[in-house]
Design an enzyme around this catalytic site. Sequence first.
Site, mmCIF file in Angstrom:
data_model
loop_
_atom_site.group_PDB
_atom_site.id
_atom_site.type_symbol
_atom_site.label_atom_id
_atom_site.label_comp_id
_atom_site.label_asym_id
_atom_site.label_seq_id
_atom_site.Cartn_x
_atom_site.Cartn_y
_atom_site.Cartn_z
ATOM 1 N N MET A 60 64.264 -41.034 -21.284
ATOM 2 C CA MET A 60 63.785 -39.830 -20.618
ATOM 3 C C MET A 60 62.262 -39.785 -20.605
ATOM 4 O O MET A 60 61.648 -39.393 -19.607
ATOM 5 C CB MET A 60 64.347 -38.578 -21.310
ATOM 6 C CG MET A 60 64.004 -37.287 -20.613
ATOM 7 S SD MET A 60 64.515 -37.267 -18.890
ATOM 8 C CE MET A 60 66.130 -36.493 -19.030
ATOM 9 N N LYS A 72 69.385 -21.701 -59.418
ATOM 10 C CA LYS A 72 70.340 -22.416 -60.254
ATOM 11 C C LYS A 72 70.863 -21.575 -61.410
ATOM 12 O O LYS A 72 72.055 -21.624 -61.736
ATOM 13 C CB LYS A 72 69.662 -23.676 -60.807
ATOM 14 C CG LYS A 72 70.597 -24.556 -61.622
ATOM 15 C CD LYS A 72 69.931 -25.873 -61.996
ATOM 16 C CE LYS A 72 70.933 -26.809 -62.646
ATOM 17 N NZ LYS A 72 70.329 -28.113 -62.959
ATOM 18 N N GLU A 108 71.076 -34.472 -44.874
ATOM 19 C CA GLU A 108 71.395 -33.047 -44.704
ATOM 20 C C GLU A 108 71.262 -32.573 -43.257
ATOM 21 O O GLU A 108 71.906 -31.602 -42.859
ATOM 22 C CB GLU A 108 70.516 -32.193 -45.626
ATOM 23 C CG GLU A 108 70.837 -32.350 -47.109
ATOM 24 C CD GLU A 108 70.081 -33.499 -47.777
ATOM 25 O OE1 GLU A 108 69.483 -34.336 -47.053
ATOM 26 O OE2 GLU A 108 70.074 -33.543 -49.017
ATOM 27 N N PHE A 118 59.904 -28.610 -60.067
ATOM 28 C CA PHE A 118 60.465 -29.796 -59.436
ATOM 29 C C PHE A 118 61.471 -29.391 -58.348
ATOM 30 O O PHE A 118 62.369 -28.591 -58.598
ATOM 31 C CB PHE A 118 61.158 -30.676 -60.488
ATOM 32 C CG PHE A 118 61.818 -31.888 -59.890
ATOM 33 C CD1 PHE A 118 61.067 -32.854 -59.236
ATOM 34 C CD2 PHE A 118 63.193 -32.051 -59.956
ATOM 35 C CE1 PHE A 118 61.672 -33.966 -58.664
ATOM 36 C CE2 PHE A 118 63.813 -33.159 -59.389
ATOM 37 C CZ PHE A 118 63.052 -34.120 -58.746
ATOM 38 N N GLN A 119 61.291 -29.969 -57.189
ATOM 39 C CA GLN A 119 62.136 -29.683 -56.017
ATOM 40 C C GLN A 119 62.164 -28.205 -55.643
ATOM 41 O O GLN A 119 63.152 -27.716 -55.103
ATOM 42 C CB GLN A 119 63.551 -30.234 -56.221
ATOM 43 C CG GLN A 119 63.533 -31.755 -56.274
ATOM 44 C CD GLN A 119 64.900 -32.396 -56.120
ATOM 45 O OE1 GLN A 119 65.911 -31.838 -56.531
ATOM 46 N NE2 GLN A 119 64.925 -33.580 -55.531
HETATM 47 C C1 LIG Z 1 63.671 -35.450 -32.521
HETATM 48 C C2 LIG Z 1 63.097 -35.657 -31.164
HETATM 49 N N1 LIG Z 1 61.981 -36.404 -31.016
HETATM 50 C C3 LIG Z 1 61.481 -36.614 -29.772
HETATM 51 C C4 LIG Z 1 62.068 -36.060 -28.662
HETATM 52 C C5 LIG Z 1 61.476 -36.284 -27.260
HETATM 53 N N2 LIG Z 1 62.470 -37.035 -26.458
HETATM 54 C C6 LIG Z 1 63.269 -36.427 -25.562
HETATM 55 S S1 LIG Z 1 64.345 -37.481 -24.835
HETATM 56 C C7 LIG Z 1 63.704 -38.786 -25.673
HETATM 57 C C8 LIG Z 1 64.245 -40.161 -25.468
HETATM 58 C C9 LIG Z 1 65.609 -40.317 -26.019
HETATM 59 O O1 LIG Z 1 65.910 -41.701 -26.025
HETATM 60 P P1 LIG Z 1 67.390 -42.187 -26.042
HETATM 61 O O2 LIG Z 1 68.142 -41.588 -27.149
HETATM 62 O O3 LIG Z 1 67.400 -43.688 -26.004
HETATM 63 O O4 LIG Z 1 67.994 -41.575 -24.707
HETATM 64 P P2 LIG Z 1 67.742 -41.999 -23.176
HETATM 65 O O5 LIG Z 1 66.781 -41.015 -22.609
HETATM 66 O O6 LIG Z 1 67.213 -43.383 -23.161
HETATM 67 O O7 LIG Z 1 69.084 -41.871 -22.546
HETATM 68 C C10 LIG Z 1 62.658 -38.386 -26.503
HETATM 69 C C11 LIG Z 1 61.874 -39.283 -27.358
HETATM 70 C C12 LIG Z 1 63.197 -35.252 -28.887
HETATM 71 N N3 LIG Z 1 63.817 -34.619 -27.884
HETATM 72 N N4 LIG Z 1 63.712 -35.082 -30.129
#
Ligand SMILES: Cc1ncc(C[n+]2csc(CCOP(=O)(O)OP(=O)(O)O)c2C)c(N)n1
Lengths: 580, 169
Positions: free
Chosen positions: A484, A164, A52, A114-115
């Site tokens: 990042m 529902k 979802e 439920f749910q």
């Molecule tokens: C759902 C979620 N969890 C954690 C983060 C923290 N976060 C920001 S960028 C990143 C790394 C993303 O990794 P990737 O998709 O491999 O991209 P890259 O930076 O390597 O290009 C993380 C963990 C986030 N923004 N969103």
Amino acid sequence: MTTTPMDGGQALIRALENEGVDLLFGLPGGAILPVYDPLIDSSIRHVLVRHEQGAGHMASGYAHATGRPGVLMVTSGPGATNAVTALCDAHLDSVPMVCITGQVPVGAIGTDAFQECDTTGITMSVTKHNFLVTEAQDIPRVVKEAFHIATTGRPGPVLVDIPKDIVDPGNPASAMEWSDDIEMDLPGYNPDTGVDKADIAAAADLIRSAERPVLYVGGGILKARAAEALRQLAELTGIHVVTTLMARGAFPDSHDLCLGMPGMHGNFTAVTAMQEADLLVALGARFDDRVTGRLDGFAPDARIVHVDIDSAELGKVRRADVAIRGDCRVAIEALVAELQADGLGDADRVAWRSRVSGWQERFPLVYEAWVPGQALKPQYVIERLRDLSPDDTIVASGVGQHQMWASQYWNFDHPYTWINSGGLGTMGYAIPAAIGAKAGMPDRMVWAIDGDGCFQMTAQELVTATVEGFPIKVALLNNSYLGMVRQWQEMFYDERYSEVFLSKDVPDYKMWAQSMGCEAMRVDDPDEIDAAITKANEIDDRPVVIDFRVMAEEKVYPMVPSGATNSDLVVPPLQADQPR
Amino acid sequence: MNVAEPDYRYHTLVVTVENKSGVLARVAGLFARRGFNIESLAVAPTDDDRFSRLTIVVDLESAPLDQVVKQLDKLVNVVEIRELHPGSAVERELMIVTVEAEPDRRDELVEQLDRAGGKVLSVGADRMMLSLVGPPKRIDEFENLLRPFGIVELQRTGRVALAVLDEDA
Ligand SMILES: Cc1ncc(C[n+]2csc(CCOP(=O)(O)OP(=O)(O)O)c2C)c(N)n1
Ligand SMILES: [Mg+2]
């Protein structure tokens, strides 16, 4: 007035049809089951997602690309909670969406059935508004109100929770009388869009006398469909424009007056021009901390004209000298008319223009040249993608380094071609958002630029793309890291890498993509990049995934370290010796 | 008329909301989420049963009034917000309180009560239940007066307020 007897489920579908809904993203379950039955006979196309959250981001991508509200429908409990991230994402980026959730029967609410979950309670702070409907007769009105709220004023997601029993034809509570005459009842909702003439005159005066003005343009320009008006204002006044992460494409990157993206990973000129400005004209922008850096050191000499449809944004972060509550298009058109009528003033901006062009010359976006033996340069991959794809390609991005490089290195010359998660920064946004954009704009090429971490969060929606026939393309910038976060650990935590390495070869993205029905390629060698992209761009009968093996060590520059002011922007090592 | 000395740290908002379930939760949730402090809150139906009225006293040390009002105004169920500046509002609060009242101190207590304009609600063997309506400041003062007697239980409503009438209203 004539009325037609029907059940609540039929009324819901009819109400959605009346709103012009052509696509519905969703996944059924117990509580919403009765609505899925009349859906079979409807003109609305339903796209069956695999999670979802995906439905929510698809609705968001659809809304960004088309300007029409995106609609999703999910079941109660886990269906609703799975959609929460996407709702929050849309709330922070002001994306018009309507989410229909199933709920347990009215009589069971509050019994831990439920749910059952308190969907309206959970989503109260991540929606613009939400409704719990308890009578079948109210369904058409509430649906109309939901679309009205989602799409007017500052847009946003609206949720409608439907128990529902009121949609189940087997239950007497579902009986209702349909009437075409539906009146909304929203005494507390007045999305006023007029602008105050005196404010416009005051803003024009500040513009006339400014020697170092910058138009600071945010996502509100796109929501207001004001790109054309903005262009008139910029060209009339000759004032430079910066486009925030949410506004890329609102003003053409190739325009002489465009300085590109400001903020934490903005380019030197955009960041510095804002910082040195004596006037910032903020148009549909909200002084986000990722743009301002440390607030007390942000644009210290600038007076502020702030235009926003949401009056709560005016003065929330930075005091405005002239605050204009109103629709950006209306306000900009009024400003243009005022400046045309009473003149542009005679402020001397020659010195300013030469400073700006000096920064542009000394501090272009750069990265170090590739050396044999290295993995691919991610920036180069994006440049090739940009140059080999149509000018109006829609680009959806995940969150991380790849997002920043995509925003920096793509050339956005058209509004509504850049779709990303700015406010919430939701990893996994790219693939479902790209699918939603493709669903709304089937004739356009849609590329998702994704990271390997992000890909693993929502890749299953490629199954949806294949099965439902949305041939999107995914450029996976695979650096085997949560890049990042790795960059922050390298720069600010003494290169102590904690839980950021994913894996060099698990999963096998090519096999994974193939198993989901995609064409898949892997590219390690710079010489193979063009051929792979060209091949991908020729495929239009299924999704394509290219696993680009890029360098893990590459960093996003420039960068304003968190807590620093924008004057302390860190430039790439190649430019470290340039005089500022 | 007895207008208590205004306290500018607190500001009163009279908020008309739709009388629908969940509206109070929206208002309370907004204050919590944005870090605005509520000093007191009173809720009651209005003469029109579609609407309820909240009297919210905001602690302005937590946020500028302007932000509080604008954020409140964004709630779809909020119909109208009136800001009552402390100097231009008539504010009232009701307190009911049970105090220790040994027979030998009862006269003294009743005298204080009369002076404040309160009422005796009920009398027990060595306790009395009293009520007082007045500007919040006066309620504070009376509460302090009662303290030496020994407060057993005390309940205040939080303030309700309306704007002072114009001369020609
Ligand atoms: C759902 C979620 N969890 C954690 C983060 C923290 N976060 C920001 S960028 C990143 C790394 C993303 O990794 P990737 O998709 O491999 O991209 P890259 O930076 O390597 O290009 C993380 C963990 C986030 N923004 N969103
Ligand atoms: Mg990565």
